[in-house]
Design an enzyme around this catalytic site. Structure first.
Site, PDB file in Angstrom:
ATOM      1  N   SER A 103       5.566   3.734  10.458  1.00 23.37           N
ATOM      2  CA  SER A 103       5.746   2.517   9.679  1.00 23.37           C
ATOM      3  C   SER A 103       4.408   1.864   9.392  1.00 23.37           C
ATOM      4  O   SER A 103       3.518   1.837  10.256  1.00 23.37           O
ATOM      5  CB  SER A 103       6.647   1.538  10.448  1.00 23.37           C
ATOM      6  N   LYS A 104       4.239   1.306   8.171  1.00 22.30           N
ATOM      7  CA  LYS A 104       3.001   0.624   7.818  1.00 22.30           C
ATOM      8  C   LYS A 104       2.786  -0.624   8.668  1.00 22.30           C
ATOM      9  O   LYS A 104       1.661  -1.069   8.845  1.00 22.30           O
ATOM     10  CB  LYS A 104       3.006   0.252   6.331  1.00 22.30           C
ATOM     11  N   ARG A 105       3.866  -1.201   9.177  1.00 23.76           N
ATOM     12  CA  ARG A 105       3.736  -2.422   9.981  1.00 23.76           C
ATOM     13  C   ARG A 105       3.166  -2.124  11.361  1.00 23.76           C
ATOM     14  O   ARG A 105       2.561  -2.999  11.975  1.00 23.76           O
ATOM     15  CB  ARG A 105       5.095  -3.111  10.122  1.00 23.76           C
TER      16      ARG A 105
ATOM     17  N   ASP B 280       0.839  -1.195   0.000  1.00 24.61           N
ATOM     18  CA  ASP B 280       0.000   0.000   0.000  1.00 24.61           C
ATOM     19  C   ASP B 280       0.876   1.248   0.000  1.00 24.61           C
ATOM     20  O   ASP B 280       1.882   1.300   0.715  1.00 24.61           O
ATOM     21  CB  ASP B 280      -0.896   0.018   1.240  1.00 24.61           C
TER      22      ASP B 280
END
Length: 490
Positions: A255-257, A19
């Protein structure tokens, strides 16, 4: 060494590995503001050389989200341009002459070390508390000589040969003189034939005439490698500008995580307006000359100055974004907000792909009731969804049912009796009739008298203004819902 000259050309170069990251929008915003001020060109280049993490749908998501945000590029894979192709995977032949030249001039060398050998080397360096970096086992050796040693891989990579006197200081448009750590012998061509970021970014920026390289501060440590490559290849240097990184409340890199707000699509899902998000991202790294907090992209373009970029890592404050979003919602015309609410309700599945004319009329009538109460567009389903569902599909929430007092049946009976003969179905007449029946007739305080009606009509304890909602819902549906709850209570 000379610098790139001519009309300004800036680029954003994301990797399609998932994404789109909100940082891509953040960098695009600042690139685009400067480009539009200077009358230059903004390039979207897709850096898809990381084939292990490549994801097919990421590129289209990138186009969709940046377009939604109003950050439009002049050249790119989808638009073409004078420097096409704009995908690195389609430019592999472009990089080969540069690699060959670096090898011929002694600025690069082949490395046949296996992945296992490199891992063992790093672990040994860490155990000895030494700086990690390639130990140059392959440097100066032929393939045959290296094959006689342990940890040999048949397919080599190509590494830069970093000199002991490598320049470690460079000029940054935002930060002035910057000192960076000494790099190690960076891989510039991988075993699969794809260039690494470091070679590809230099070659592509030169080939595409990029005059200003604007990127996150995490790339400061890599800039000496890039300066060396420009120098060895005799290419004009672009100007560098390293933006502060977006950070979580604990100052860690977003962060996307770990943070859903790192995904650019999350902001669409949550119902933020693109103009509010643009304003918010600008505020994170920039200050207007007059200290304004609410300003448009055009305002930013007019007053843009790299000296006004704040180098302190901005904290991603969603409360501030909510405040901005609410402000922008209240600033919209009713027609504009109606259109956005219809689109949002379609997204949430409350309206079909082609909403009925009545649905548009209902949303338009409800818009003034919710405009001052909304913070995000995703609240629309909860606020006005009850106006769009069929009467028998209305869901009465458990907490709303639990809020009802023992007098709820009597209240509902009196309301039905008062409203059934009402010929003038207007907000004023609905309110007058119900006050006469419930407040004056039953002697119940308004706070308690209208609660059961709200639950019956909307299915919720909290809703837009009750009498206005009843007018929009209509005489028949209002009575149907009042009687349905009455029957349910027994």
């Amino acid at each position: 060494m000379s610098e790139a000259t001519g009309p300004v050309r800036l680029r954003v170069a994301p990797s399609p590995t998932g994404d789109p990251h909100v940082g891509t929008a953040y960098m695009s915003l600042f690139n685009l503001a400067f480009v539009r001020q200077q009358g230059g060109q903004f390039v979207l280049r897709v850096e898809d050389t990381d084939r292990a993490r490549y994801r097919d749908d990421s590129e289209q998501q990138l186009y969709d989200t940046l377009s939604w945000l109003g950050l439009h590029w002049d050249e790119g894979p989808d638009k073409g341009g004078p420097f096409a192709p704009y995908r690195q995977s389609e430019r592999l032949e472009t990089y080969k002459p540069y690699v060959e030249r670096l090898l011929a001039d002694g600025h690069a060398y082949y490395c046949w070390c296996s992945t296992e050998r490199l891992q063992e080397m790093r672990e040994a360096q860490q155990a000895a508390k030494q700086p990690t970096g390639y130990d140059r086992l392959c440097y100066g050796k032929t393939r045959e000589e290296r094959a006689q040693l342990p940890g040999f891989s048949e397919t080599p990579v190509v590494r830069m040969l970093i000199p002991d006197d490598a320049p470690l200081t460079f000029t940054d448009v935002i930060r002035g003189e910057v000192n960076a750590p000494r790099p190690d012998d960076q891989v510039i061509l991988k075993a699969d034939g794809f260039p690494t970021y470091h070679l590809a970014v230099v070659v592509d920026d030169y080939e595409m005439g990029i005059t200003h390289v604007v990127r996150g501060e995490e790339w400061i440590s890599s800039t000496p490698k890039h300066v060396l490559l420009y120098t060895w290849l005799g290419l004009p240097l672009p100007k560098f500008a390293h933006m502060p990184l977006l950070r979580n409340a604990n100052k860690s890199k977003i962060s996307k995580r770990k943070n859903p707000a790192a995904r650019l699509t999350w902001f669409q899902e949550q119902g933020y307006l693109p103009e509010a998000l643009r304003n918010f991202l600008a505020l994170l790294g920039y200050s207007m000359p007059g200290g304004e907090e609410v300003f448009s992209f055009d305002d930013m373009v007019e007053h843009f100055d790299w000296k006004r970029v704040n180098t302190v890592g901005p904290v991603f404050d969603l409360d501030k974004l909510d405040w901005l979003n609410g402000h922008y919602i209240r600033s919209l015309s009713e027609d504009d907000l109606t259109d956005r609410l219809v689109a949002r309700l379609q997204f949430d599945g409350l309206l079909g792909d082609e909403p009925r004319e009545r649905d548009h009329e209902v949303v338009r009538a409800a818009t003034p009731l919710v405009q001052t109460r909304m913070v995000r567009l995703n609240e629309a389903a909860g606020m006005i969804g009850f106006l769009l569902v069929d009467d028998h599909d209305l869901v009465v929430e458990d907490d709303a049912l639990a809020s009802l007092k023992d007098d709820a049946p009597a209240v509902l009976d009196a309301a039905v009796t008062a409203l059934q003969p009402l010929a003038d179905w207007s907000t004023a007449q609905i309110e007058a009739s119900l006050r006469a029946a419930l407040v004056d007739g039953l002697g119940i305080k308004p706070k308690f008298a209208f609660g059961p009606l709200r639950v019956a009509v909307t299915g919720r304890r909290v809703s837009p203004p009750l009498f206005e909602s009843m007018e929009i819902l209509g005489h028949a549906s209002t009575l149907t819902r009042l009687m349905a709850l009455r029957s349910r209570l027994g």
